[in-house]
Design a protein around this motif. Sequence first.
Motif, PDB file in Angstrom:
ATOM      1  N   ARG A  97       4.378   6.207 -12.246  1.00  0.00           N
ATOM      2  CA  ARG A  97       5.293   7.087 -11.137  1.00  0.00           C
ATOM      3  C   ARG A  97       3.923   7.821 -10.451  1.00  0.00           C
ATOM      4  N   MET A  98       3.239   8.670 -11.252  1.00  0.00           N
ATOM      5  CA  MET A  98       2.373   9.344 -10.524  1.00  0.00           C
ATOM      6  C   MET A  98       1.243   8.568  -9.964  1.00  0.00           C
ATOM      7  N   THR A  99       0.877   7.586 -10.360  1.00  0.00           N
ATOM      8  CA  THR A  99      -0.163   6.652  -9.841  1.00  0.00           C
ATOM      9  C   THR A  99       0.432   6.078  -8.392  1.00  0.00           C
ATOM     10  N   ILE A 100       1.589   5.752  -8.451  1.00  0.00           N
ATOM     11  CA  ILE A 100       2.109   5.180  -7.076  1.00  0.00           C
ATOM     12  C   ILE A 100       2.452   6.087  -6.159  1.00  0.00           C
ATOM     13  N   GLN A 101       2.971   7.492  -6.595  1.00  0.00           N
ATOM     14  CA  GLN A 101       3.046   8.660  -5.771  1.00  0.00           C
ATOM     15  C   GLN A 101       1.850   8.905  -5.158  1.00  0.00           C
ATOM     16  N   ASN A 102       0.559   8.923  -5.821  1.00  0.00           N
ATOM     17  CA  ASN A 102      -0.603   9.215  -5.030  1.00  0.00           C
ATOM     18  C   ASN A 102      -1.038   8.091  -4.018  1.00  0.00           C
ATOM     19  N   HIS A 103      -0.865   6.826  -4.480  1.00  0.00           N
ATOM     20  CA  HIS A 103      -1.069   5.614  -3.707  1.00  0.00           C
ATOM     21  C   HIS A 103      -0.391   5.698  -2.283  1.00  0.00           C
ATOM     22  N   GLY A 107      -1.203   6.815   2.096  1.00  0.00           N
ATOM     23  CA  GLY A 107      -0.992   6.074   2.961  1.00  0.00           C
ATOM     24  C   GLY A 107      -0.870   4.338   2.620  1.00  0.00           C
ATOM     25  N   GLY A 108      -0.603   4.035   1.295  1.00  0.00           N
ATOM     26  CA  GLY A 108      -0.421   2.652   0.768  1.00  0.00           C
ATOM     27  C   GLY A 108       1.005   2.423   0.920  1.00  0.00           C
ATOM     28  N   HIS A 109       1.322   1.218   0.512  1.00  0.00           N
ATOM     29  CA  HIS A 109       2.618   0.774   0.582  1.00  0.00           C
ATOM     30  C   HIS A 109       3.103   0.865  -1.038  1.00  0.00           C
ATOM     31  N   ARG A 110       4.715   1.024  -0.911  1.00  0.00           N
ATOM     32  CA  ARG A 110       5.310   1.253  -2.089  1.00  0.00           C
ATOM     33  C   ARG A 110       5.354  -0.325  -2.703  1.00  0.00           C
TER      34      ARG A 110
END
Length: 124
Positions: A97-103, A107-110
Amino acid sequence: MGERWTIFTNHAAVLLYLLEHPGATIRRIADDLGLAERTVVGILRDLRCDGYLLVQKEGRHNVYRVNPEGPMRRPEHGGMTIHQFFVRVLRDLEQARMTIQNHIQKGGHRPGDGGREPELSERL
């Protein structure tokens, strides 16, 4: 899209359901999970026989307690108990979750959005 599928087997779904509803009847379990009562009876028997459930009779009803020390059966889970497995899963999910949140913050996509721009409501 492919056929509808779920992450958990029916056995796992019943086990997780009983964590929140230990006094549930077979009919309620079946109705809430969309399973046949006969299927639930078989799953409860399997879980009890393999040590995942402790069953206590209270009046006319059974109360099901999940045994947190029940062993994970797959060899790749390295002999962990159910409790150890879910502690590890929760830790790993929090890291993901933290990795995705940082991504996303960079400016990255979900994951799963097909590369589309998030709707305004999703960005708030």
